[in-house]
Design a protein around this motif. Structure first.
Motif, short mmCIF file in Angstrom:
data_model
loop_
_atom_site.label_atom_id
_atom_site.label_comp_id
_atom_site.label_asym_id
_atom_site.label_seq_id
_atom_site.Cartn_x
_atom_site.Cartn_y
_atom_site.Cartn_z
N SER A 376 0.78 -1.16 0.14
CA SER A 376 -0.07 0.04 -0.07
C SER A 376 1.00 1.35 0.12
N SER A 384 -9.54 -2.35 1.87
CA SER A 384 -9.21 -2.83 0.61
C SER A 384 -7.62 -3.15 0.46
N ASP A 385 -6.98 -2.86 1.74
CA ASP A 385 -5.35 -3.18 1.43
C ASP A 385 -5.07 -4.59 1.96
N PRO A 387 -6.86 -7.78 0.78
CA PRO A 387 -7.70 -8.60 0.01
C PRO A 387 -7.69 -10.03 0.52
N ALA A 400 -18.44 -2.41 4.15
CA ALA A 400 -18.40 -1.90 2.69
C ALA A 400 -19.11 -0.71 2.74
#
Length: 481
Positions: A376, A384-385, A387, A400
């Motif tokens: 990142s 989102s970093d 996954p 979310a």
């Protein structure tokens, strides 16, 4: 002998009142002290069966008073109370000879349970084990072993009790739970501090080479043995040997380990001389050794010689309250090791990390944080970093849809900070919270002003040049309509 007379020492009047009322209601005779000095005077002039001492008091602290108690009346049972739950306090109290350690606030049933346990123990023996009071040196365990859950506090207390002796310890737990760290903690808090700590993973070495690794070999013992080599037991002489994954050790080699435990000597491969060794053995496994014993895959006599003091490490999924401080520790550790700017985790990332079951336990969490730091480019890590991490059912949509709020960031950071307050320097909370809040705040205002830095600086109440500097330092991308 049973518990009759109890001394309670605490600088908080309300705590003294509550404890005295509860204990007297149970039929105990109770004396009260407002500080450590008054408590010492009472101990010198009166006879008590138990003392309940606060760890922080004016005058003598609870730990200092505990040292004096061990000198004056070694048979007096001492329970240490503290409002700051930390591994350092727990290990220190138990090493100095405390009978138990409790964290405020606590249910009064805890005191009842301790008294009952003491009475049961004293019916079987007239002496209570007193741990060594003199410490040679300390290894700062709180920097490497993180967690204040109930399960981890029990582990810390066991370390404090077992470290001063030379009994064998069997650490059991899933892969990645930190078994070697616990073994090192035992060694660094023992009289063997300053002597070798030798670790050997029995599953990582081919079976045909494992014996020579453990016991060494003489020159010419086999093809390739061009010179004498000392084995791990000789290398660890005077210190501690940690046999990791001992459940994978072959049966014939198990018999030789048993001989070391019984005879305290080894024989090198190809040699005939018995070599005396003074080594403490700490073993670990991620397998069910009792089942392996039943299956005739592990020697029963060796199991009982190793399992004198068992330590069970629970998986990370069963102590999720330890995840936030672990995340903070591994995040900053990775940033320091990789020489990257200090990064922080957003609330949605914390939720995702807490929801994950971590089959690889603490080791998996550490590697996950390091990977996120590497990949990142953002100073604020979001969900989102990370996954591929599995959320609990229903949590993905929630995470979310929830917006990243300043209140949420502050709440997460403060909860993490307060869980590790004993490790923080003065003023650190202010600095850490500001670092985490400042970037999303500036980015939010810039988004609302559509990239107008003059307007954004005015809203923020800072100079435009200051805002430009912050944008550059924090790596904020300014988007203009």
């Amino acid at each position: 002998m049973s518990i009759n007379r109890i001394l309670v020492a605490d600088d908080e009047e309300s705590m003294r009142w509550v404890l005295s009322k509860a204990l007297r209601k149970k039929g105990f005779s109770v004396d009260l002290a407002r500080d450590g000095d008054e408590a010492l005077r009472l101990i010198q002039t009166h006879s008590y069966d138990m003392a309940i001492l606060d760890i922080k008091m004016p005058g003598l602290t609870g730990l200092e008073l505990l040292d004096r108690v061990r000198e004056l009346k070694s048979d007096l049972l001492v329970v240490i109370m503290t409002a700051e739950a930390s591994m350092k306090n727990a290990v220190e109290a138990m090493k100095r000879g405390a009978y138990d350690y409790i964290t405020k606030p606590f249910d009064l049933d805890v005191i009842d349970a301790i008294v009952e346990k003491v009475n049961r123990a004293q019916e079987m023996t007239s002496q209570v084990t007193v741990l060594k009071e003199e410490l040679k040196d300390r290894y700062q365990l709180e920097k490497t072993i993180i967690g204040n859950s109930a399960a981890m506090r029990e582990v810390y207390k066991t370390i404090g009790k077992v470290a001063p002796s030379d009994v064998t310890v069997l650490i059991q737990g899933e892969s990645g739970t930190g078994k070697e760290l616990i073994a090192r903690a035992i060694h660094f808090n023992s009289r063997r501090l300053g002597k070798p700590f030798i670790a050997l993973n029995c599953a990582a070495i081919p079976k045909e080479l494992l014996e020579s690794e453990l016991f060494g070999f003489e020159k010419g013992a086999f093809t390739g043995a061009v010179e004498r080599k000392l084995g791990k037991f000789e290398q660890a002489n005077g210190g501690t040997i940690f046999l990791d994954e001992i459940g994978d050790m072959p049966l014939d080699l198990q018999a030789k380990i048993l001989r070391v435990l019984q005879e305290k000597e080894v024989t090198r491969t190809g040699g005939s001389q018995n070599i005396a060794v003074d080594v403490r053995i700490v073993a670990a496994t991620n397998q069910d050794l009792e089942e392996k014993v039943r299956q005739k895959e592990f020697r029963e006599d060796l199991f009982y010689r190793l399992n004198v003091v068992p330590i069970q490490l629970v998986p990370l999924r069963e102590r999720k309250e330890d995840i936030p401080p672990l995340v903070e520790y591994f995040l900053q550790k990775a940033c320091a090791e990789l020489e990257t700017p200090r990064k922080q985790c957003a609330p949605d990332a914390f939720r995702l990390l807490s929801d994950h079951n971590w089959p690889g336990n603490v080791r998996e969490l550490e590697n996950t944080m390091k990977r996120a730091v590497i990949l990142s480019s953002d100073l604020l890590l979001t969900a989102s970093d990370f996954p591929g991490l599995r959320r609990q059912k229903g949590s993905g949509e929630r995470a979310a849809n929830e917006e990243l709020s300043l209140e949420g960031i502050v709440d997460i950071k403060l909860r993490s900070c307060f869980s590790n307050m004993d490790k923080m320097e003065s003023g650190d909370v202010h600095t850490m919270v500001l670092e985490q809040v400042e970037r999303p705040l500036i980015r939010f205002v810039l988004e609302k002003t559509r990239g107008n830095q003059v307007r954004a600086a005015d809203i923020l109440g800072i100079n435009r040049n200051t805002l430009r500097k912050k944008i550059q330092e924090l790596g904020i991308e300014v988007k203009k309509d």
